[in-house]
Design a protein around this motif. Structure first.
Motif, PDB file in Angstrom:
ATOM      1  N   ALA A 355      98.684 -23.933 -40.539  1.00 44.57           N
ATOM      2  CA  ALA A 355      99.419 -22.664 -40.503  1.00 44.57           C
ATOM      3  C   ALA A 355      99.605 -22.184 -39.066  1.00 44.57           C
ATOM      4  O   ALA A 355     100.667 -21.642 -38.716  1.00 44.57           O
ATOM      5  CB  ALA A 355      98.692 -21.613 -41.336  1.00 44.57           C
ATOM      6  N   ARG A 356      98.589 -22.361 -38.233  1.00 45.25           N
ATOM      7  CA  ARG A 356      98.724 -21.992 -36.811  1.00 45.25           C
ATOM      8  C   ARG A 356      99.842 -22.796 -36.153  1.00 45.25           C
ATOM      9  O   ARG A 356     100.639 -22.261 -35.372  1.00 45.25           O
ATOM     10  CB  ARG A 356      97.401 -22.249 -36.073  1.00 45.25           C
ATOM     11  N   HIS A 357      99.879 -24.085 -36.451  1.00 46.81           N
ATOM     12  CA  HIS A 357     100.924 -24.955 -35.911  1.00 46.81           C
ATOM     13  C   HIS A 357     102.309 -24.434 -36.291  1.00 46.81           C
ATOM     14  O   HIS A 357     103.212 -24.333 -35.441  1.00 46.81           O
ATOM     15  CB  HIS A 357     100.710 -26.378 -36.423  1.00 46.81           C
ATOM     16  N   LEU A 358     102.492 -24.057 -37.557  1.00 48.96           N
ATOM     17  CA  LEU A 358     103.779 -23.554 -38.025  1.00 48.96           C
ATOM     18  C   LEU A 358     104.136 -22.226 -37.366  1.00 48.96           C
ATOM     19  O   LEU A 358     105.292 -22.007 -36.964  1.00 48.96           O
ATOM     20  CB  LEU A 358     103.750 -23.387 -39.551  1.00 48.96           C
ATOM     21  N   LYS A 512     107.249 -30.007 -39.244  1.00 49.48           N
ATOM     22  CA  LYS A 512     106.190 -29.254 -39.915  1.00 49.48           C
ATOM     23  C   LYS A 512     104.816 -29.904 -39.863  1.00 49.48           C
ATOM     24  O   LYS A 512     103.803 -29.199 -39.817  1.00 49.48           O
ATOM     25  CB  LYS A 512     106.569 -28.999 -41.370  1.00 49.48           C
ATOM     26  N   ASP A 513     104.745 -31.235 -39.851  1.00 48.64           N
ATOM     27  CA  ASP A 513     103.433 -31.881 -39.917  1.00 48.64           C
ATOM     28  C   ASP A 513     102.698 -31.850 -38.592  1.00 48.64           C
ATOM     29  O   ASP A 513     101.480 -31.645 -38.544  1.00 48.64           O
ATOM     30  CB  ASP A 513     103.580 -33.327 -40.395  1.00 48.64           C
ATOM     31  N   GLY A 514     103.407 -32.069 -37.480  1.00 54.37           N
ATOM     32  CA  GLY A 514     102.739 -32.109 -36.175  1.00 54.37           C
ATOM     33  C   GLY A 514     101.669 -33.183 -36.132  1.00 54.37           C
ATOM     34  O   GLY A 514     101.744 -34.192 -36.825  1.00 54.37           O
ATOM     35  N   ASN A 515     100.623 -32.942 -35.340  1.00 57.02           N
ATOM     36  CA  ASN A 515      99.514 -33.892 -35.215  1.00 57.02           C
ATOM     37  C   ASN A 515      98.244 -33.343 -35.846  1.00 57.02           C
ATOM     38  O   ASN A 515      97.154 -33.801 -35.540  1.00 57.02           O
ATOM     39  CB  ASN A 515      99.250 -34.205 -33.737  1.00 57.02           C
ATOM     40  N   PHE A 516      98.384 -32.358 -36.719  1.00 61.53           N
ATOM     41  CA  PHE A 516      97.199 -31.649 -37.198  1.00 61.53           C
ATOM     42  C   PHE A 516      97.060 -31.733 -38.708  1.00 61.53           C
ATOM     43  O   PHE A 516      96.405 -30.914 -39.322  1.00 61.53           O
ATOM     44  CB  PHE A 516      97.273 -30.180 -36.761  1.00 61.53           C
ATOM     45  N   LYS A 517      97.682 -32.736 -39.297  1.00 58.97           N
ATOM     46  CA  LYS A 517      97.636 -32.910 -40.738  1.00 58.97           C
ATOM     47  C   LYS A 517      96.832 -34.164 -41.067  1.00 58.97           C
ATOM     48  O   LYS A 517      97.076 -35.216 -40.513  1.00 58.97           O
ATOM     49  CB  LYS A 517      99.062 -33.025 -41.267  1.00 58.97           C
ATOM     50  N   ARG A 518      95.865 -34.029 -41.978  1.00 60.88           N
ATOM     51  CA  ARG A 518      95.073 -35.179 -42.397  1.00 60.88           C
ATOM     52  C   ARG A 518      95.925 -36.101 -43.259  1.00 60.88           C
ATOM     53  O   ARG A 518      96.623 -35.643 -44.154  1.00 60.88           O
ATOM     54  CB  ARG A 518      93.847 -34.700 -43.178  1.00 60.88           C
ATOM     55  N   SER A 519      95.887 -37.377 -42.979  1.00 57.85           N
ATOM     56  CA  SER A 519      96.699 -38.335 -43.727  1.00 57.85           C
ATOM     57  C   SER A 519      96.318 -38.322 -45.200  1.00 57.85           C
ATOM     58  O   SER A 519      95.152 -38.230 -45.559  1.00 57.85           O
ATOM     59  CB  SER A 519      96.504 -39.744 -43.155  1.00 57.85           C
TER      60      SER A 519
END
Length: 563
Positions: A355-358, A512-519
């Motif tokens: 959410a911070r990334h977004l 939206k995904d960036g580098n902060f989403k767990r696969s």
């Protein structure tokens, strides 16, 4: 002889270094002889360098120790009772036949466990929607389809549709799989979906002209890829196409690769195939990519590729290239001190980092944190180093609960997530990092039961405290944010008092995904929740649901409750 020994003794007393060198060489030679004797009784394995068949060819060194280090992979080819190790490796089994039986029993047990957990894995990756009518002339799901009259399974159908970015997977006649983005038919009675899957008798795969349809949970997290491009869908041609998609080129030998390469070279994030014309541009208010059309409308063969679709003049087939949309990538600190402190509050594992990334992409301002996490700072969250009261960040991440901490903020965005998913996400973060995974030993050990016992009640009290003590609280469900990012992000940005143009929000959708989403690729092969855990968590869900409805808010989503 005695004089010789006396001379050697005096010699080594004067030069002890040489003595110890010779002693070390002697011990090393003895060890090599010992190891060699341990492997001298090796059985003749077909195809190995020591077998008679191999002896006819050129000699090769025997890699006995290397094979041991790789986990006895060749053991299956050995005769019963043969030993793959020397006397220095002691087996805990008394009889070789017992060892074989144990291995067979273990294999049968693991197969049974895999079969038992099949339904759980399917439910983890997809949600059953219901039984629907189908028609051979007008399909209910109009995307890709394939048949397998021997080995069709629910998991296989879901996996193929999710891999290609579809939202729904449907099974029919026990062996047919259909994918699509829309369900274009009415419900049927569940009793009419009564045919067993050809590849697994324990599951149902539709019926005669009846589809068992699943909504794919991973379809929104992953996307259909074509080489380096991501499939976005079939869309109606925008009215001002030359403005919405400013770059174009006529391609008589059109293919997906050629159009994607052209738009990538022109540095546009979107490639749109319109028959023999390739168009490039950005997501915008003129072309927002929010209303997908039936893919059959774009199913016109490419001139250069018989098995590819290239759209038409009226319906464009759109791919996202690897070019980054930089319209929403600029971020900075607030130009002046914020007059209000806004919390981005959530239970751990509820998607706060995402959410911070977004929010940072949507507003162009850094977010802060009640804590300091060096790993997040190194990944681009520059507000992580600021004190949470500095006033230089647009909002402050916090997992705190309790009256004193909550009343420190003037308003809050409260992010709530399904407790079953949130607990597992936080457990993975605790033992594997922000985008890592907990080890299998942690799930099977005492750590997981203790974690659930301590954290599950906190999931409920965290939400209840913020609803009770928060001054101005905007409730956002993590699942709604995933499902309808544009609308939910608009609500969040409005609370923050920032005017974000629509083009910027459309840019966020593409990044939206960036580098902060767990696969989502690594999944547990079993359900970690016991019946006792589920009973307790269901009680917490009902409590939070009642508290939300008491404040005239929508209750928790239906999928919070276990099936």
């Amino acid at each position: 002889m005695a004089k010789l020994l006396l001379k050697l003794q005096r010699y080594f007393r004067r030069k002890p270094v040489r003595f110890f060198t010779l002693l070390a060489l002697y011990l090393a030679a003895g060890s090599l002889v010992f190891l060699h004797s341990g492997f001298s009784g090796e059985p003749t394995v077909p195809g190995s360098p020591r077998s008679p068949a191999a002896a006819q060819g050129p000699g090769l060194p025997y890699l006995g120790v290397m094979q041991l280090s790789r986990g006895f992979k060749a053991a299956a080819t050995m005769p019963a009772g043969a030993r793959r190790h020397g006397p220095w490796f002691k087996s805990t089994s008394k009889e070789p036949s017992d060892r074989g039986k144990s291995r067979d029993n273990g294999g049968a047990r693991s197969r049974a466990l895999r079969s038992r957990s099949g339904r759980e894995k399917e439910e983890d990756r997809a949600r059953y929607v219901g039984c629907y009518e189908d028609n051979t002339r007008q399909r209910t799901l109009r995307g890709m389809s394939f048949f397998d009259y021997k080995k069709m399974t629910v998991f296989r159908c879901q996996d193929n549709c999710a891999e290609r970015g579809y939202l729904y997977a449907g099974l029919e006649f026990g062996a047919e799989c259909y994918c699509g983005h829309k369900i274009q038919a009415s419900n049927a009675s569940e009793s009419e979906c009564n045919m067993e899957c050809k590849g697994e008798r324990s599951n149902t795969c539709g019926g005669i002209n009846r589809l068992s349809i699943y909504r794919l949970e991973l379809a929104q997290e992953s996307a259909r890829r074509y080489g380096s491009a991501i499939f976005r869908g079939c869309f109606r041609r925008p009215e001002n196409v030359s403005i919405a998609l400013p770059a174009s080129q006529l391609m008589l030998n059109m293919s997906v690769d050629k159009c994607v390469d052209f738009c990538t070279e022109k540095e546009f994030p979107l490639a749109a195939l319109a028959g023999t014309t390739c168009r490039c541009g950005f997501p915008s208010t003129l072309f927002p990519l929010h209303e997908r059309e039936d893919e059959q409308l774009c199913a016109h063969k490419c001139a250069a590729e018989e098995f590819e679709s290239c759209g038409s003049d009226d319906f464009l087939l759109v791919y996202q290239t690897q070019v980054q949309d930089n319209r929403c990538m600029d971020r900075r600190f607030l130009p002046s001190r914020a007059k209000q402190l806004v919390a981005l509050a959530s239970f751990p594992g509820a998607g706060n980092t995402w959410a911070r990334h977004l929010i940072e992409l949507a507003t162009g301002f850094y977010t802060g944190s009640y804590y300091f996490d060096g790993s997040l700072y190194n990944k681009g969250f520059k507000g992580e180093r600021d004190h949470w009261r500095s006033g230089r960040t647009i909002c402050i991440k916090t997992h705190e609960s309790g009256q004193k901490e909550i009343e420190s903020f003037d308003s809050a965005i409260l992010l709530i997530r399904n407790p079953y998913k949130a607990l597992m996400a936080e457990f993975n973060r605790k033992y594997g990092g922000h985008i890592g995974f907990a080890a299998h030993a942690h799930w099977k050990g005492k750590e997981w039961p203790e974690f659930v016992a301590n954290y599950a009640p906190w999931w409920a009290t965290h939400t209840l405290d913020w609803l009770r003590y928060g001054k101005k609280v905007l409730v956002v469900h993590f699942e709604d944010l995933k499902r309808d990012l544009f609308v939910q992000l608009q609500r969040m940005v409005a609370l923050l008092g920032v005017t974000a143009c629509e083009d910027r929000l459309l840019c966020v959708e593409g990044q939206k995904d960036g580098n902060f989403k767990r696969s989502g690729l690594r999944k547990l092969e079993y359900d970690p929740y016991t019946a006792e855990m589920r009973k307790a968590i269901s009680g917490y869900i009902r409590t939070v649901d009642a508290a939300l409805k008491l404040r005239n808010l929508s209750g928790v989503p239906e999928d919070y409750y276990p099936r």
